[in-house]
Design a protein around this motif. Structure first.
Motif, PDB file in Angstrom:
ATOM      1  N   CYS A 190       1.328  -1.069  -5.984  1.00 40.23           N
ATOM      2  CA  CYS A 190       0.471  -1.360  -4.817  1.00 40.23           C
ATOM      3  C   CYS A 190      -0.877  -1.949  -5.220  1.00 40.23           C
ATOM      4  O   CYS A 190      -1.276  -1.878  -6.374  1.00 40.23           O
ATOM      5  N   GLU A 191      -1.573  -2.481  -4.197  1.00 41.28           N
ATOM      6  CA  GLU A 191      -2.972  -2.900  -4.396  1.00 41.28           C
ATOM      7  C   GLU A 191      -3.936  -1.988  -3.647  1.00 41.28           C
ATOM      8  O   GLU A 191      -5.141  -2.073  -3.828  1.00 41.28           O
ATOM      9  N   GLY A 192      -3.397  -1.172  -2.740  1.00 42.00           N
ATOM     10  CA  GLY A 192      -4.276  -0.305  -1.958  1.00 42.00           C
ATOM     11  C   GLY A 192      -3.587   0.994  -1.601  1.00 42.00           C
ATOM     12  O   GLY A 192      -2.376   1.139  -1.776  1.00 42.00           O
ATOM     13  N   ALA A 193      -4.361   1.956  -1.100  1.00 42.35           N
ATOM     14  CA  ALA A 193      -3.797   3.252  -0.720  1.00 42.35           C
ATOM     15  C   ALA A 193      -4.506   3.790   0.510  1.00 42.35           C
ATOM     16  O   ALA A 193      -5.718   3.648   0.643  1.00 42.35           O
ATOM     17  N   LEU A 194      -3.726   4.408   1.410  1.00 39.70           N
ATOM     18  CA  LEU A 194      -4.315   5.143   2.535  1.00 39.70           C
ATOM     19  C   LEU A 194      -4.488   6.580   2.068  1.00 39.70           C
ATOM     20  O   LEU A 194      -3.509   7.234   1.728  1.00 39.70           O
ATOM     21  N   LEU A 195      -5.718   7.056   2.031  1.00 37.53           N
ATOM     22  CA  LEU A 195      -5.975   8.447   1.639  1.00 37.53           C
ATOM     23  C   LEU A 195      -6.105   9.266   2.924  1.00 37.53           C
ATOM     24  O   LEU A 195      -7.079   9.143   3.650  1.00 37.53           O
ATOM     25  N   PHE A 225       0.841  -1.209   0.000  1.00 38.61           N
ATOM     26  CA  PHE A 225       0.000   0.000   0.000  1.00 38.61           C
ATOM     27  C   PHE A 225       0.874   1.256   0.000  1.00 38.61           C
ATOM     28  O   PHE A 225       2.026   1.219   0.419  1.00 38.61           O
ATOM     29  N   SER A 226       0.314   2.363  -0.481  1.00 38.92           N
ATOM     30  CA  SER A 226       1.024   3.636  -0.345  1.00 38.92           C
ATOM     31  C   SER A 226       0.164   4.615   0.433  1.00 38.92           C
ATOM     32  O   SER A 226      -1.034   4.411   0.600  1.00 38.92           O
ATOM     33  N   ILE A 227       0.815   5.677   0.898  1.00 35.66           N
ATOM     34  CA  ILE A 227       0.111   6.716   1.657  1.00 35.66           C
ATOM     35  C   ILE A 227       0.040   7.937   0.756  1.00 35.66           C
ATOM     36  O   ILE A 227       1.075   8.437   0.307  1.00 35.66           O
TER      37      ILE A 227
END
Length: 556
Positions: A92-97, A9-11
């Motif tokens: 990534c497969e997901g992200a923290l927004l 994941f990324s931020i």
């Protein structure tokens, strides 16, 4: 590691909404960094990043939480570095927004959220800074929920500074973000999402393994360029480099290639094994087009080879940098360089001066124009001196600007955009207090001081984001500056005909103050073609009649 236990994941967030601080807390809670080594913004390793308090390079780190392996990528927030964010998201497969509870949604929040949605990522919305006295977590949560079509109850409320509820974020990553979908038994393939140069170990490639498995000492090949090398070391960042025997599908890590020539490996290329090569490369990255051009010249022309080597090494670490050799009668040999924006230009210049110990002169920034010459050929002009004297038509780049501003400043922002030849597109209320304005603006008007003006007219409350919308015809002319009747190529500029006189007048007045007096008159003229539009004269030195009156003894 079993693939179902991996999460990548990324931020992502607007500038200063707490991405790097959240990364710090995650590293602290998962014991990736010992308490002794902990410091604020531990992932911002460049001196420039620490001084300015901004993130310039995306950083990848592996942490462990409840038996799962989490690969975290901290990304920059500035609009100039959007390409870094888009490259990180592809790994990534997901992200923290992340959204600031006091500020709410801002322009870059929207841009990054749309980037994540385009890449089909699972978005985990997080409202940060709930410990601030001015925080309004419910309002911010409602705005984010509305943006991504989520229920406001599912928006996590945290404080990255104090560490409050950060464990819930880690649990949500495991629950909501899907594991990577790669085939561990297929021929190995890995996407290079970043690279850097180590003077002892050569090129270091940061990779996301998609299929198969890579081992240390494997013979590897870059599929696009065909470069072959032996993987001297394979490992992952935690945050320091940690060597391992192998990296398998779904993992993020680094490969030390030992390559000494920086041009042999490109970001966006696919690595595969020599003994069991993959048939198809992975889809790479779109090449980013530079928006702003400026000349880089060494103050001492003997440093030209050092500048060339420094730009080569920097390009490895910064995929958006473009450059080509250029000569100027006034400044000698140098490079015409392309950047994504003014902040990017400033950062590149500072990195060249610090990391490679160069002393540089940078010419005034300008944008790329398209010119239709007399022969009916379109050509792109990056330097005002290249613009032909006669042409049929000229086009300039336009951007679609997205500005979010409190409602009381709407008039001031509209006035600024009209001064800058902007064309109003539409306006919508995000909440009773905040307005989202969309404008079409010529990029040339934004390049110089638009952002500073926007911030000062809105008391710092406006947030601004843009993307290129194409070229449009414009009434543009080239203004040349002649000193003593000779044109000075480094001072030429391309400008809208309506503003040519004012800009020409300002330029010659400033030059008159700067140029020292000679024994003869020096005329300074601003001209469009052969028509002079402004003139000042540096008067010749006169006889110094006061020289004898210095009041000393007459006999001396």
């Amino acid at each position: 590691m079993d693939q179902s236990k991996i999460r990548n994941f990324s931020i992502i967030a607007h500038i200063d909404h707490g991405k790097s601080t959240l990364a710090d807390r995650i590293l602290e809670m998962t014991d990736a960094v010992s308490a002794r080594d902990m410091r604020a913004q531990v992932l911002d390793t460049m001196d420039l990043e620490r001084e300015r308090g901004i993130t310039i390079k995306a950083q990848a780190v592996r942490v462990d939480w409840k038996g799962h392996e989490l690969n975290l990528i901290d990304t920059p927030g500035h609009v100039d570095f959007t390409y870094e964010v888009s490259r990180s998201l592809q790994a990534c497969e997901g992200a923290l927004l992340v959204v600031d509870a006091a500020q709410g949604i801002e322009a870059q929040t929207l841009a990054n959220a749309y980037l994540a949605i385009e890449n089909n990522l699972e978005i985990v919305p997080v409202v940060n800074k709930i410990d601030l006295p001015a925080a309004d977590p419910d309002r911010a949560a409602a705005e984010v929920a509305d943006l991504i079509g989520e229920d406001a109850e599912n928006v996590l409320r945290i404080s990255a500074k104090t560490g409050q509820n950060v464990d819930q974020v880690l649990d949500a990553i495991i629950e909501r973000i899907p594991p990577p979908a790669g085939d561990p038994a297929a021929p190995p393939r890995a996407l290079i999402f970043d690279s850097s140069y180590d003077q002892y170990r050569g090129v270091v490639a940061f990779v996301r393994v998609v299929d198969g498995e890579f081992h240390a000492r494997d013979r590897l090949r870059a599929m696009a360029l065909g470069t072959r090398f032996e993987a001297q070391e394979i490992g992952f960042m935690s945050p320091a480099m940690r060597p391992v025997e192998s990296l398998s599908a779904g993992e993020v890590g680094y490969v030390i290639t030992g390559l000494k020539d920086v041009s042999e490996l490109r970001v966006g290329d696919t690595l595969t094994s020599e003994s069991r090569p993959a048939a198809e490369p992975l889809p790479g990255y779109k090449d980013v087009k530079p928006m702003v051009f400026a000349g880089l010249f060494p103050t001492d022309s003997d440093d030209y080879p050092e500048l060339r080597d420094a730009l080569e090494k920097l390009k490895l670490n910064d995929a958006a940098l473009m450059y080509e050799p250029e000569t100027s009668q006034a400044l000698g040999f140098g490079f015409r360089s392309g950047f994504l924006g003014l902040l990017h230009m400033e950062i590149v210049r500072e990195r060249l001066e610090r990391e490679f110990d160069l002393d540089l002169l940078v010419t005034a920034p300008n944008v790329a124009y398209r010119v239709l010459d007399k022969n009916g050929q379109w050509r792109e002009v990056h330097n005002p001196a290249e613009m032909p004297d006669e042409f049929e038509e000229v086009e300039e780049p336009y951007i679609r600007a997205s500005i979010i501003v409190p409602k009381e400043f709407v008039g001031a922002v509209m006035e600024l955009n009209n001064e800058r030849r902007g064309k109003f597109d539409h306006m919508e209320y995000l909440s009773p207090e905040r307005v989202h304005l969309t404008y079409e603006l010529p990029l040339a008007e934004v390049v110089l001081d638009y952002y500073d003006q926007l911030k000062s007219r809105t008391r710092g409350y406006a947030s601004f984001d843009y993307d290129l919308s194409g070229f449009r015809p414009g009434k543009l002319v080239r203004v040349d500056v002649l000193v003593g009747g000779e044109p000075v190529d480094a001072l030429s500029l391309i400008i809208h005909r309506d503003f040519a006189y004012d800009r020409g007048r300002l330029l010659v007045e400033k030059l008159r103050e700067e140029i020292p007096r000679q024994m003869f008159d020096v005329p300074i003229q601003a001209a469009i073609g052969s028509r002079v539009i402004a003139r000042e004269t540096v008067k010749a030195r006169r006889k110094d009649v006061l020289a004898k009156c210095y009041g000393g003894d007459i006999t001396r």
